[in-house]
Enzyme design. Structure first.
Site, short mmCIF file in Angstrom:
data_model
loop_
_atom_site.label_atom_id
_atom_site.label_comp_id
_atom_site.label_asym_id
_atom_site.label_seq_id
_atom_site.Cartn_x
_atom_site.Cartn_y
_atom_site.Cartn_z
N SER A 157 -15.38 31.59 -3.23
CA SER A 157 -15.08 30.30 -3.84
C SER A 157 -13.79 30.41 -4.63
O SER A 157 -13.35 31.51 -4.98
CB SER A 157 -16.23 29.91 -4.79
OG SER A 157 -15.86 28.91 -5.71
N TYR A 170 -22.56 31.74 -11.49
CA TYR A 170 -21.89 31.45 -10.22
C TYR A 170 -20.48 32.04 -10.20
O TYR A 170 -20.08 32.74 -9.26
CB TYR A 170 -21.82 29.93 -10.00
CG TYR A 170 -21.11 29.54 -8.73
CD1 TYR A 170 -21.76 29.63 -7.50
CD2 TYR A 170 -19.80 29.08 -8.76
CE1 TYR A 170 -21.11 29.27 -6.33
CE2 TYR A 170 -19.14 28.72 -7.60
CZ TYR A 170 -19.81 28.81 -6.38
OH TYR A 170 -19.15 28.46 -5.23
N LYS A 174 -19.07 35.13 -7.80
CA LYS A 174 -17.99 34.98 -6.83
C LYS A 174 -16.84 35.95 -7.12
O LYS A 174 -16.18 36.43 -6.20
CB LYS A 174 -17.50 33.53 -6.79
CG LYS A 174 -18.54 32.56 -6.24
CD LYS A 174 -19.07 32.99 -4.88
CE LYS A 174 -20.06 32.01 -4.29
NZ LYS A 174 -20.55 32.41 -2.95
#
Length: 283
Positions: A157, A170, A174
């Protein structure tokens, strides 16, 4: 008189970039994973879908005509035995494993205050997004090292390179995917195996909706999300789609990227190259 257009190949005549290759796609039943599966099949790959969403996985196989070149295997990427079984199933059915796509992932619950973040939620995100990717890399390497070739691609991402774009777990996960990509590429290069990741800007998927601030939500959350993403994008006039991400994955899986390894391919329209706070070029 001949023109330049006469030499342009029609879509029907374009080469199948993955013809005869065998791929395993985790989280391949829906979202970006589904788009990757569909495009891989379009380019001639044999594909095994590995997912916990059994009904959706079987539905996708049926959508593709129930061909002998597509299969589904139940797989929870946090369980090593599941991933091992999915890899072995793919090899047993198709004879080898050329391409491993670690796509399965979650965003976790929104939490703007670190003091309120539940460690159980943090652990779940890392279990799927990091542990799951590592297990996929490990068992893909088990098959690819003896073959002296292969391509491992993980979906990351824009949050892999900058902060403030999502929940702490998150974003941390990533960043970890990018670190694993570089480190595993460093190890597996001597075996002829390429390891890369793809980092897209926000795409309208159910996974991404969790990143939409509450203040931006109305009754039509999908339209709200797309408007919010467009307003904050660097590249205007183009909406990033799941197919755009799938195209990047096909490139990295194909011989066109045969000397590309350790790369984080940004599919972000220049978002991460821009300081959005300064807005120097905004009217």
């Amino acid at each position: 008189m001949a023109t330049g257009a006469a030499n342009v190949e029609s879509p029907q005549s374009l080469p199948l970039r993955l013809l005869g290759r065998v791929a395993l796609v985790t989280g391949g039943s829906s979202g970006i994973g589904e788009s990757i599966v569909l495009l891989f099949r379009k380019h001639g790959a044999k594909v095994c879908i590995a997912d916990v969403q059994d009904n959706q996985g079987q539905r996708l196989c049926e959508t593709l005509g129930g061909s002998s070149d597509i299969a589904f295997c139940h797989c929870d990427v946090t369980i090593e035995d599941d991933v091992k079984r999915a890899v072995d199933f793919t090899v047993d059915k198709f004879g080898t494993l050329d391409i491993m796509v670690n796509n399965a992932g979650v965003s976790g619950p929104p939490c703007p205050d670190i003091r309120d973040f539940e460690l159980s939620a943090f652990d779940r995100v890392f279990d799927i997004n990091v542990r799951g990717v590592f297990i996929g890399m490990k068992h893909a390497a088990r098959i690819m090292i003896p073959a002296k070739k292969g391509s491992i691609i993980s979906i990351s991402s824009v949050a892999s390179t900058m902060g403030g774009l999502g929940p702490h777990a998150y974003t941390g996960s990533k960043h970890a995917v990018l670190g694993l990509t570089k480190n595993v590429a460093a190890e597996l290069g001597k075996h002829g195996i390429r390891v890369n990741c793809v980092s897209p800007y926000a795409v309208a998927t159910s996974l991404a909706l969790a990143h939409l601030p509450e203040a931006e939500r109305t009754e039509d959350t999908w339209d709200d999300f797309r408007r919010f993403v467009a307003d904050n994008a660097n590249l205007q006039g183009v909406e990033l789609t799941m197919e755009d991400v799938a195209n990047a994955v096909v490139f990295l899986a194909s011989d066109e990227a045969r000397y590309v390894s350790g790369m984080n391919l940004m599919v972000d329209g220049g978002f991460t190259s821009t300081n959005h706070a300064l807005q120097v070029f905004r009217p």
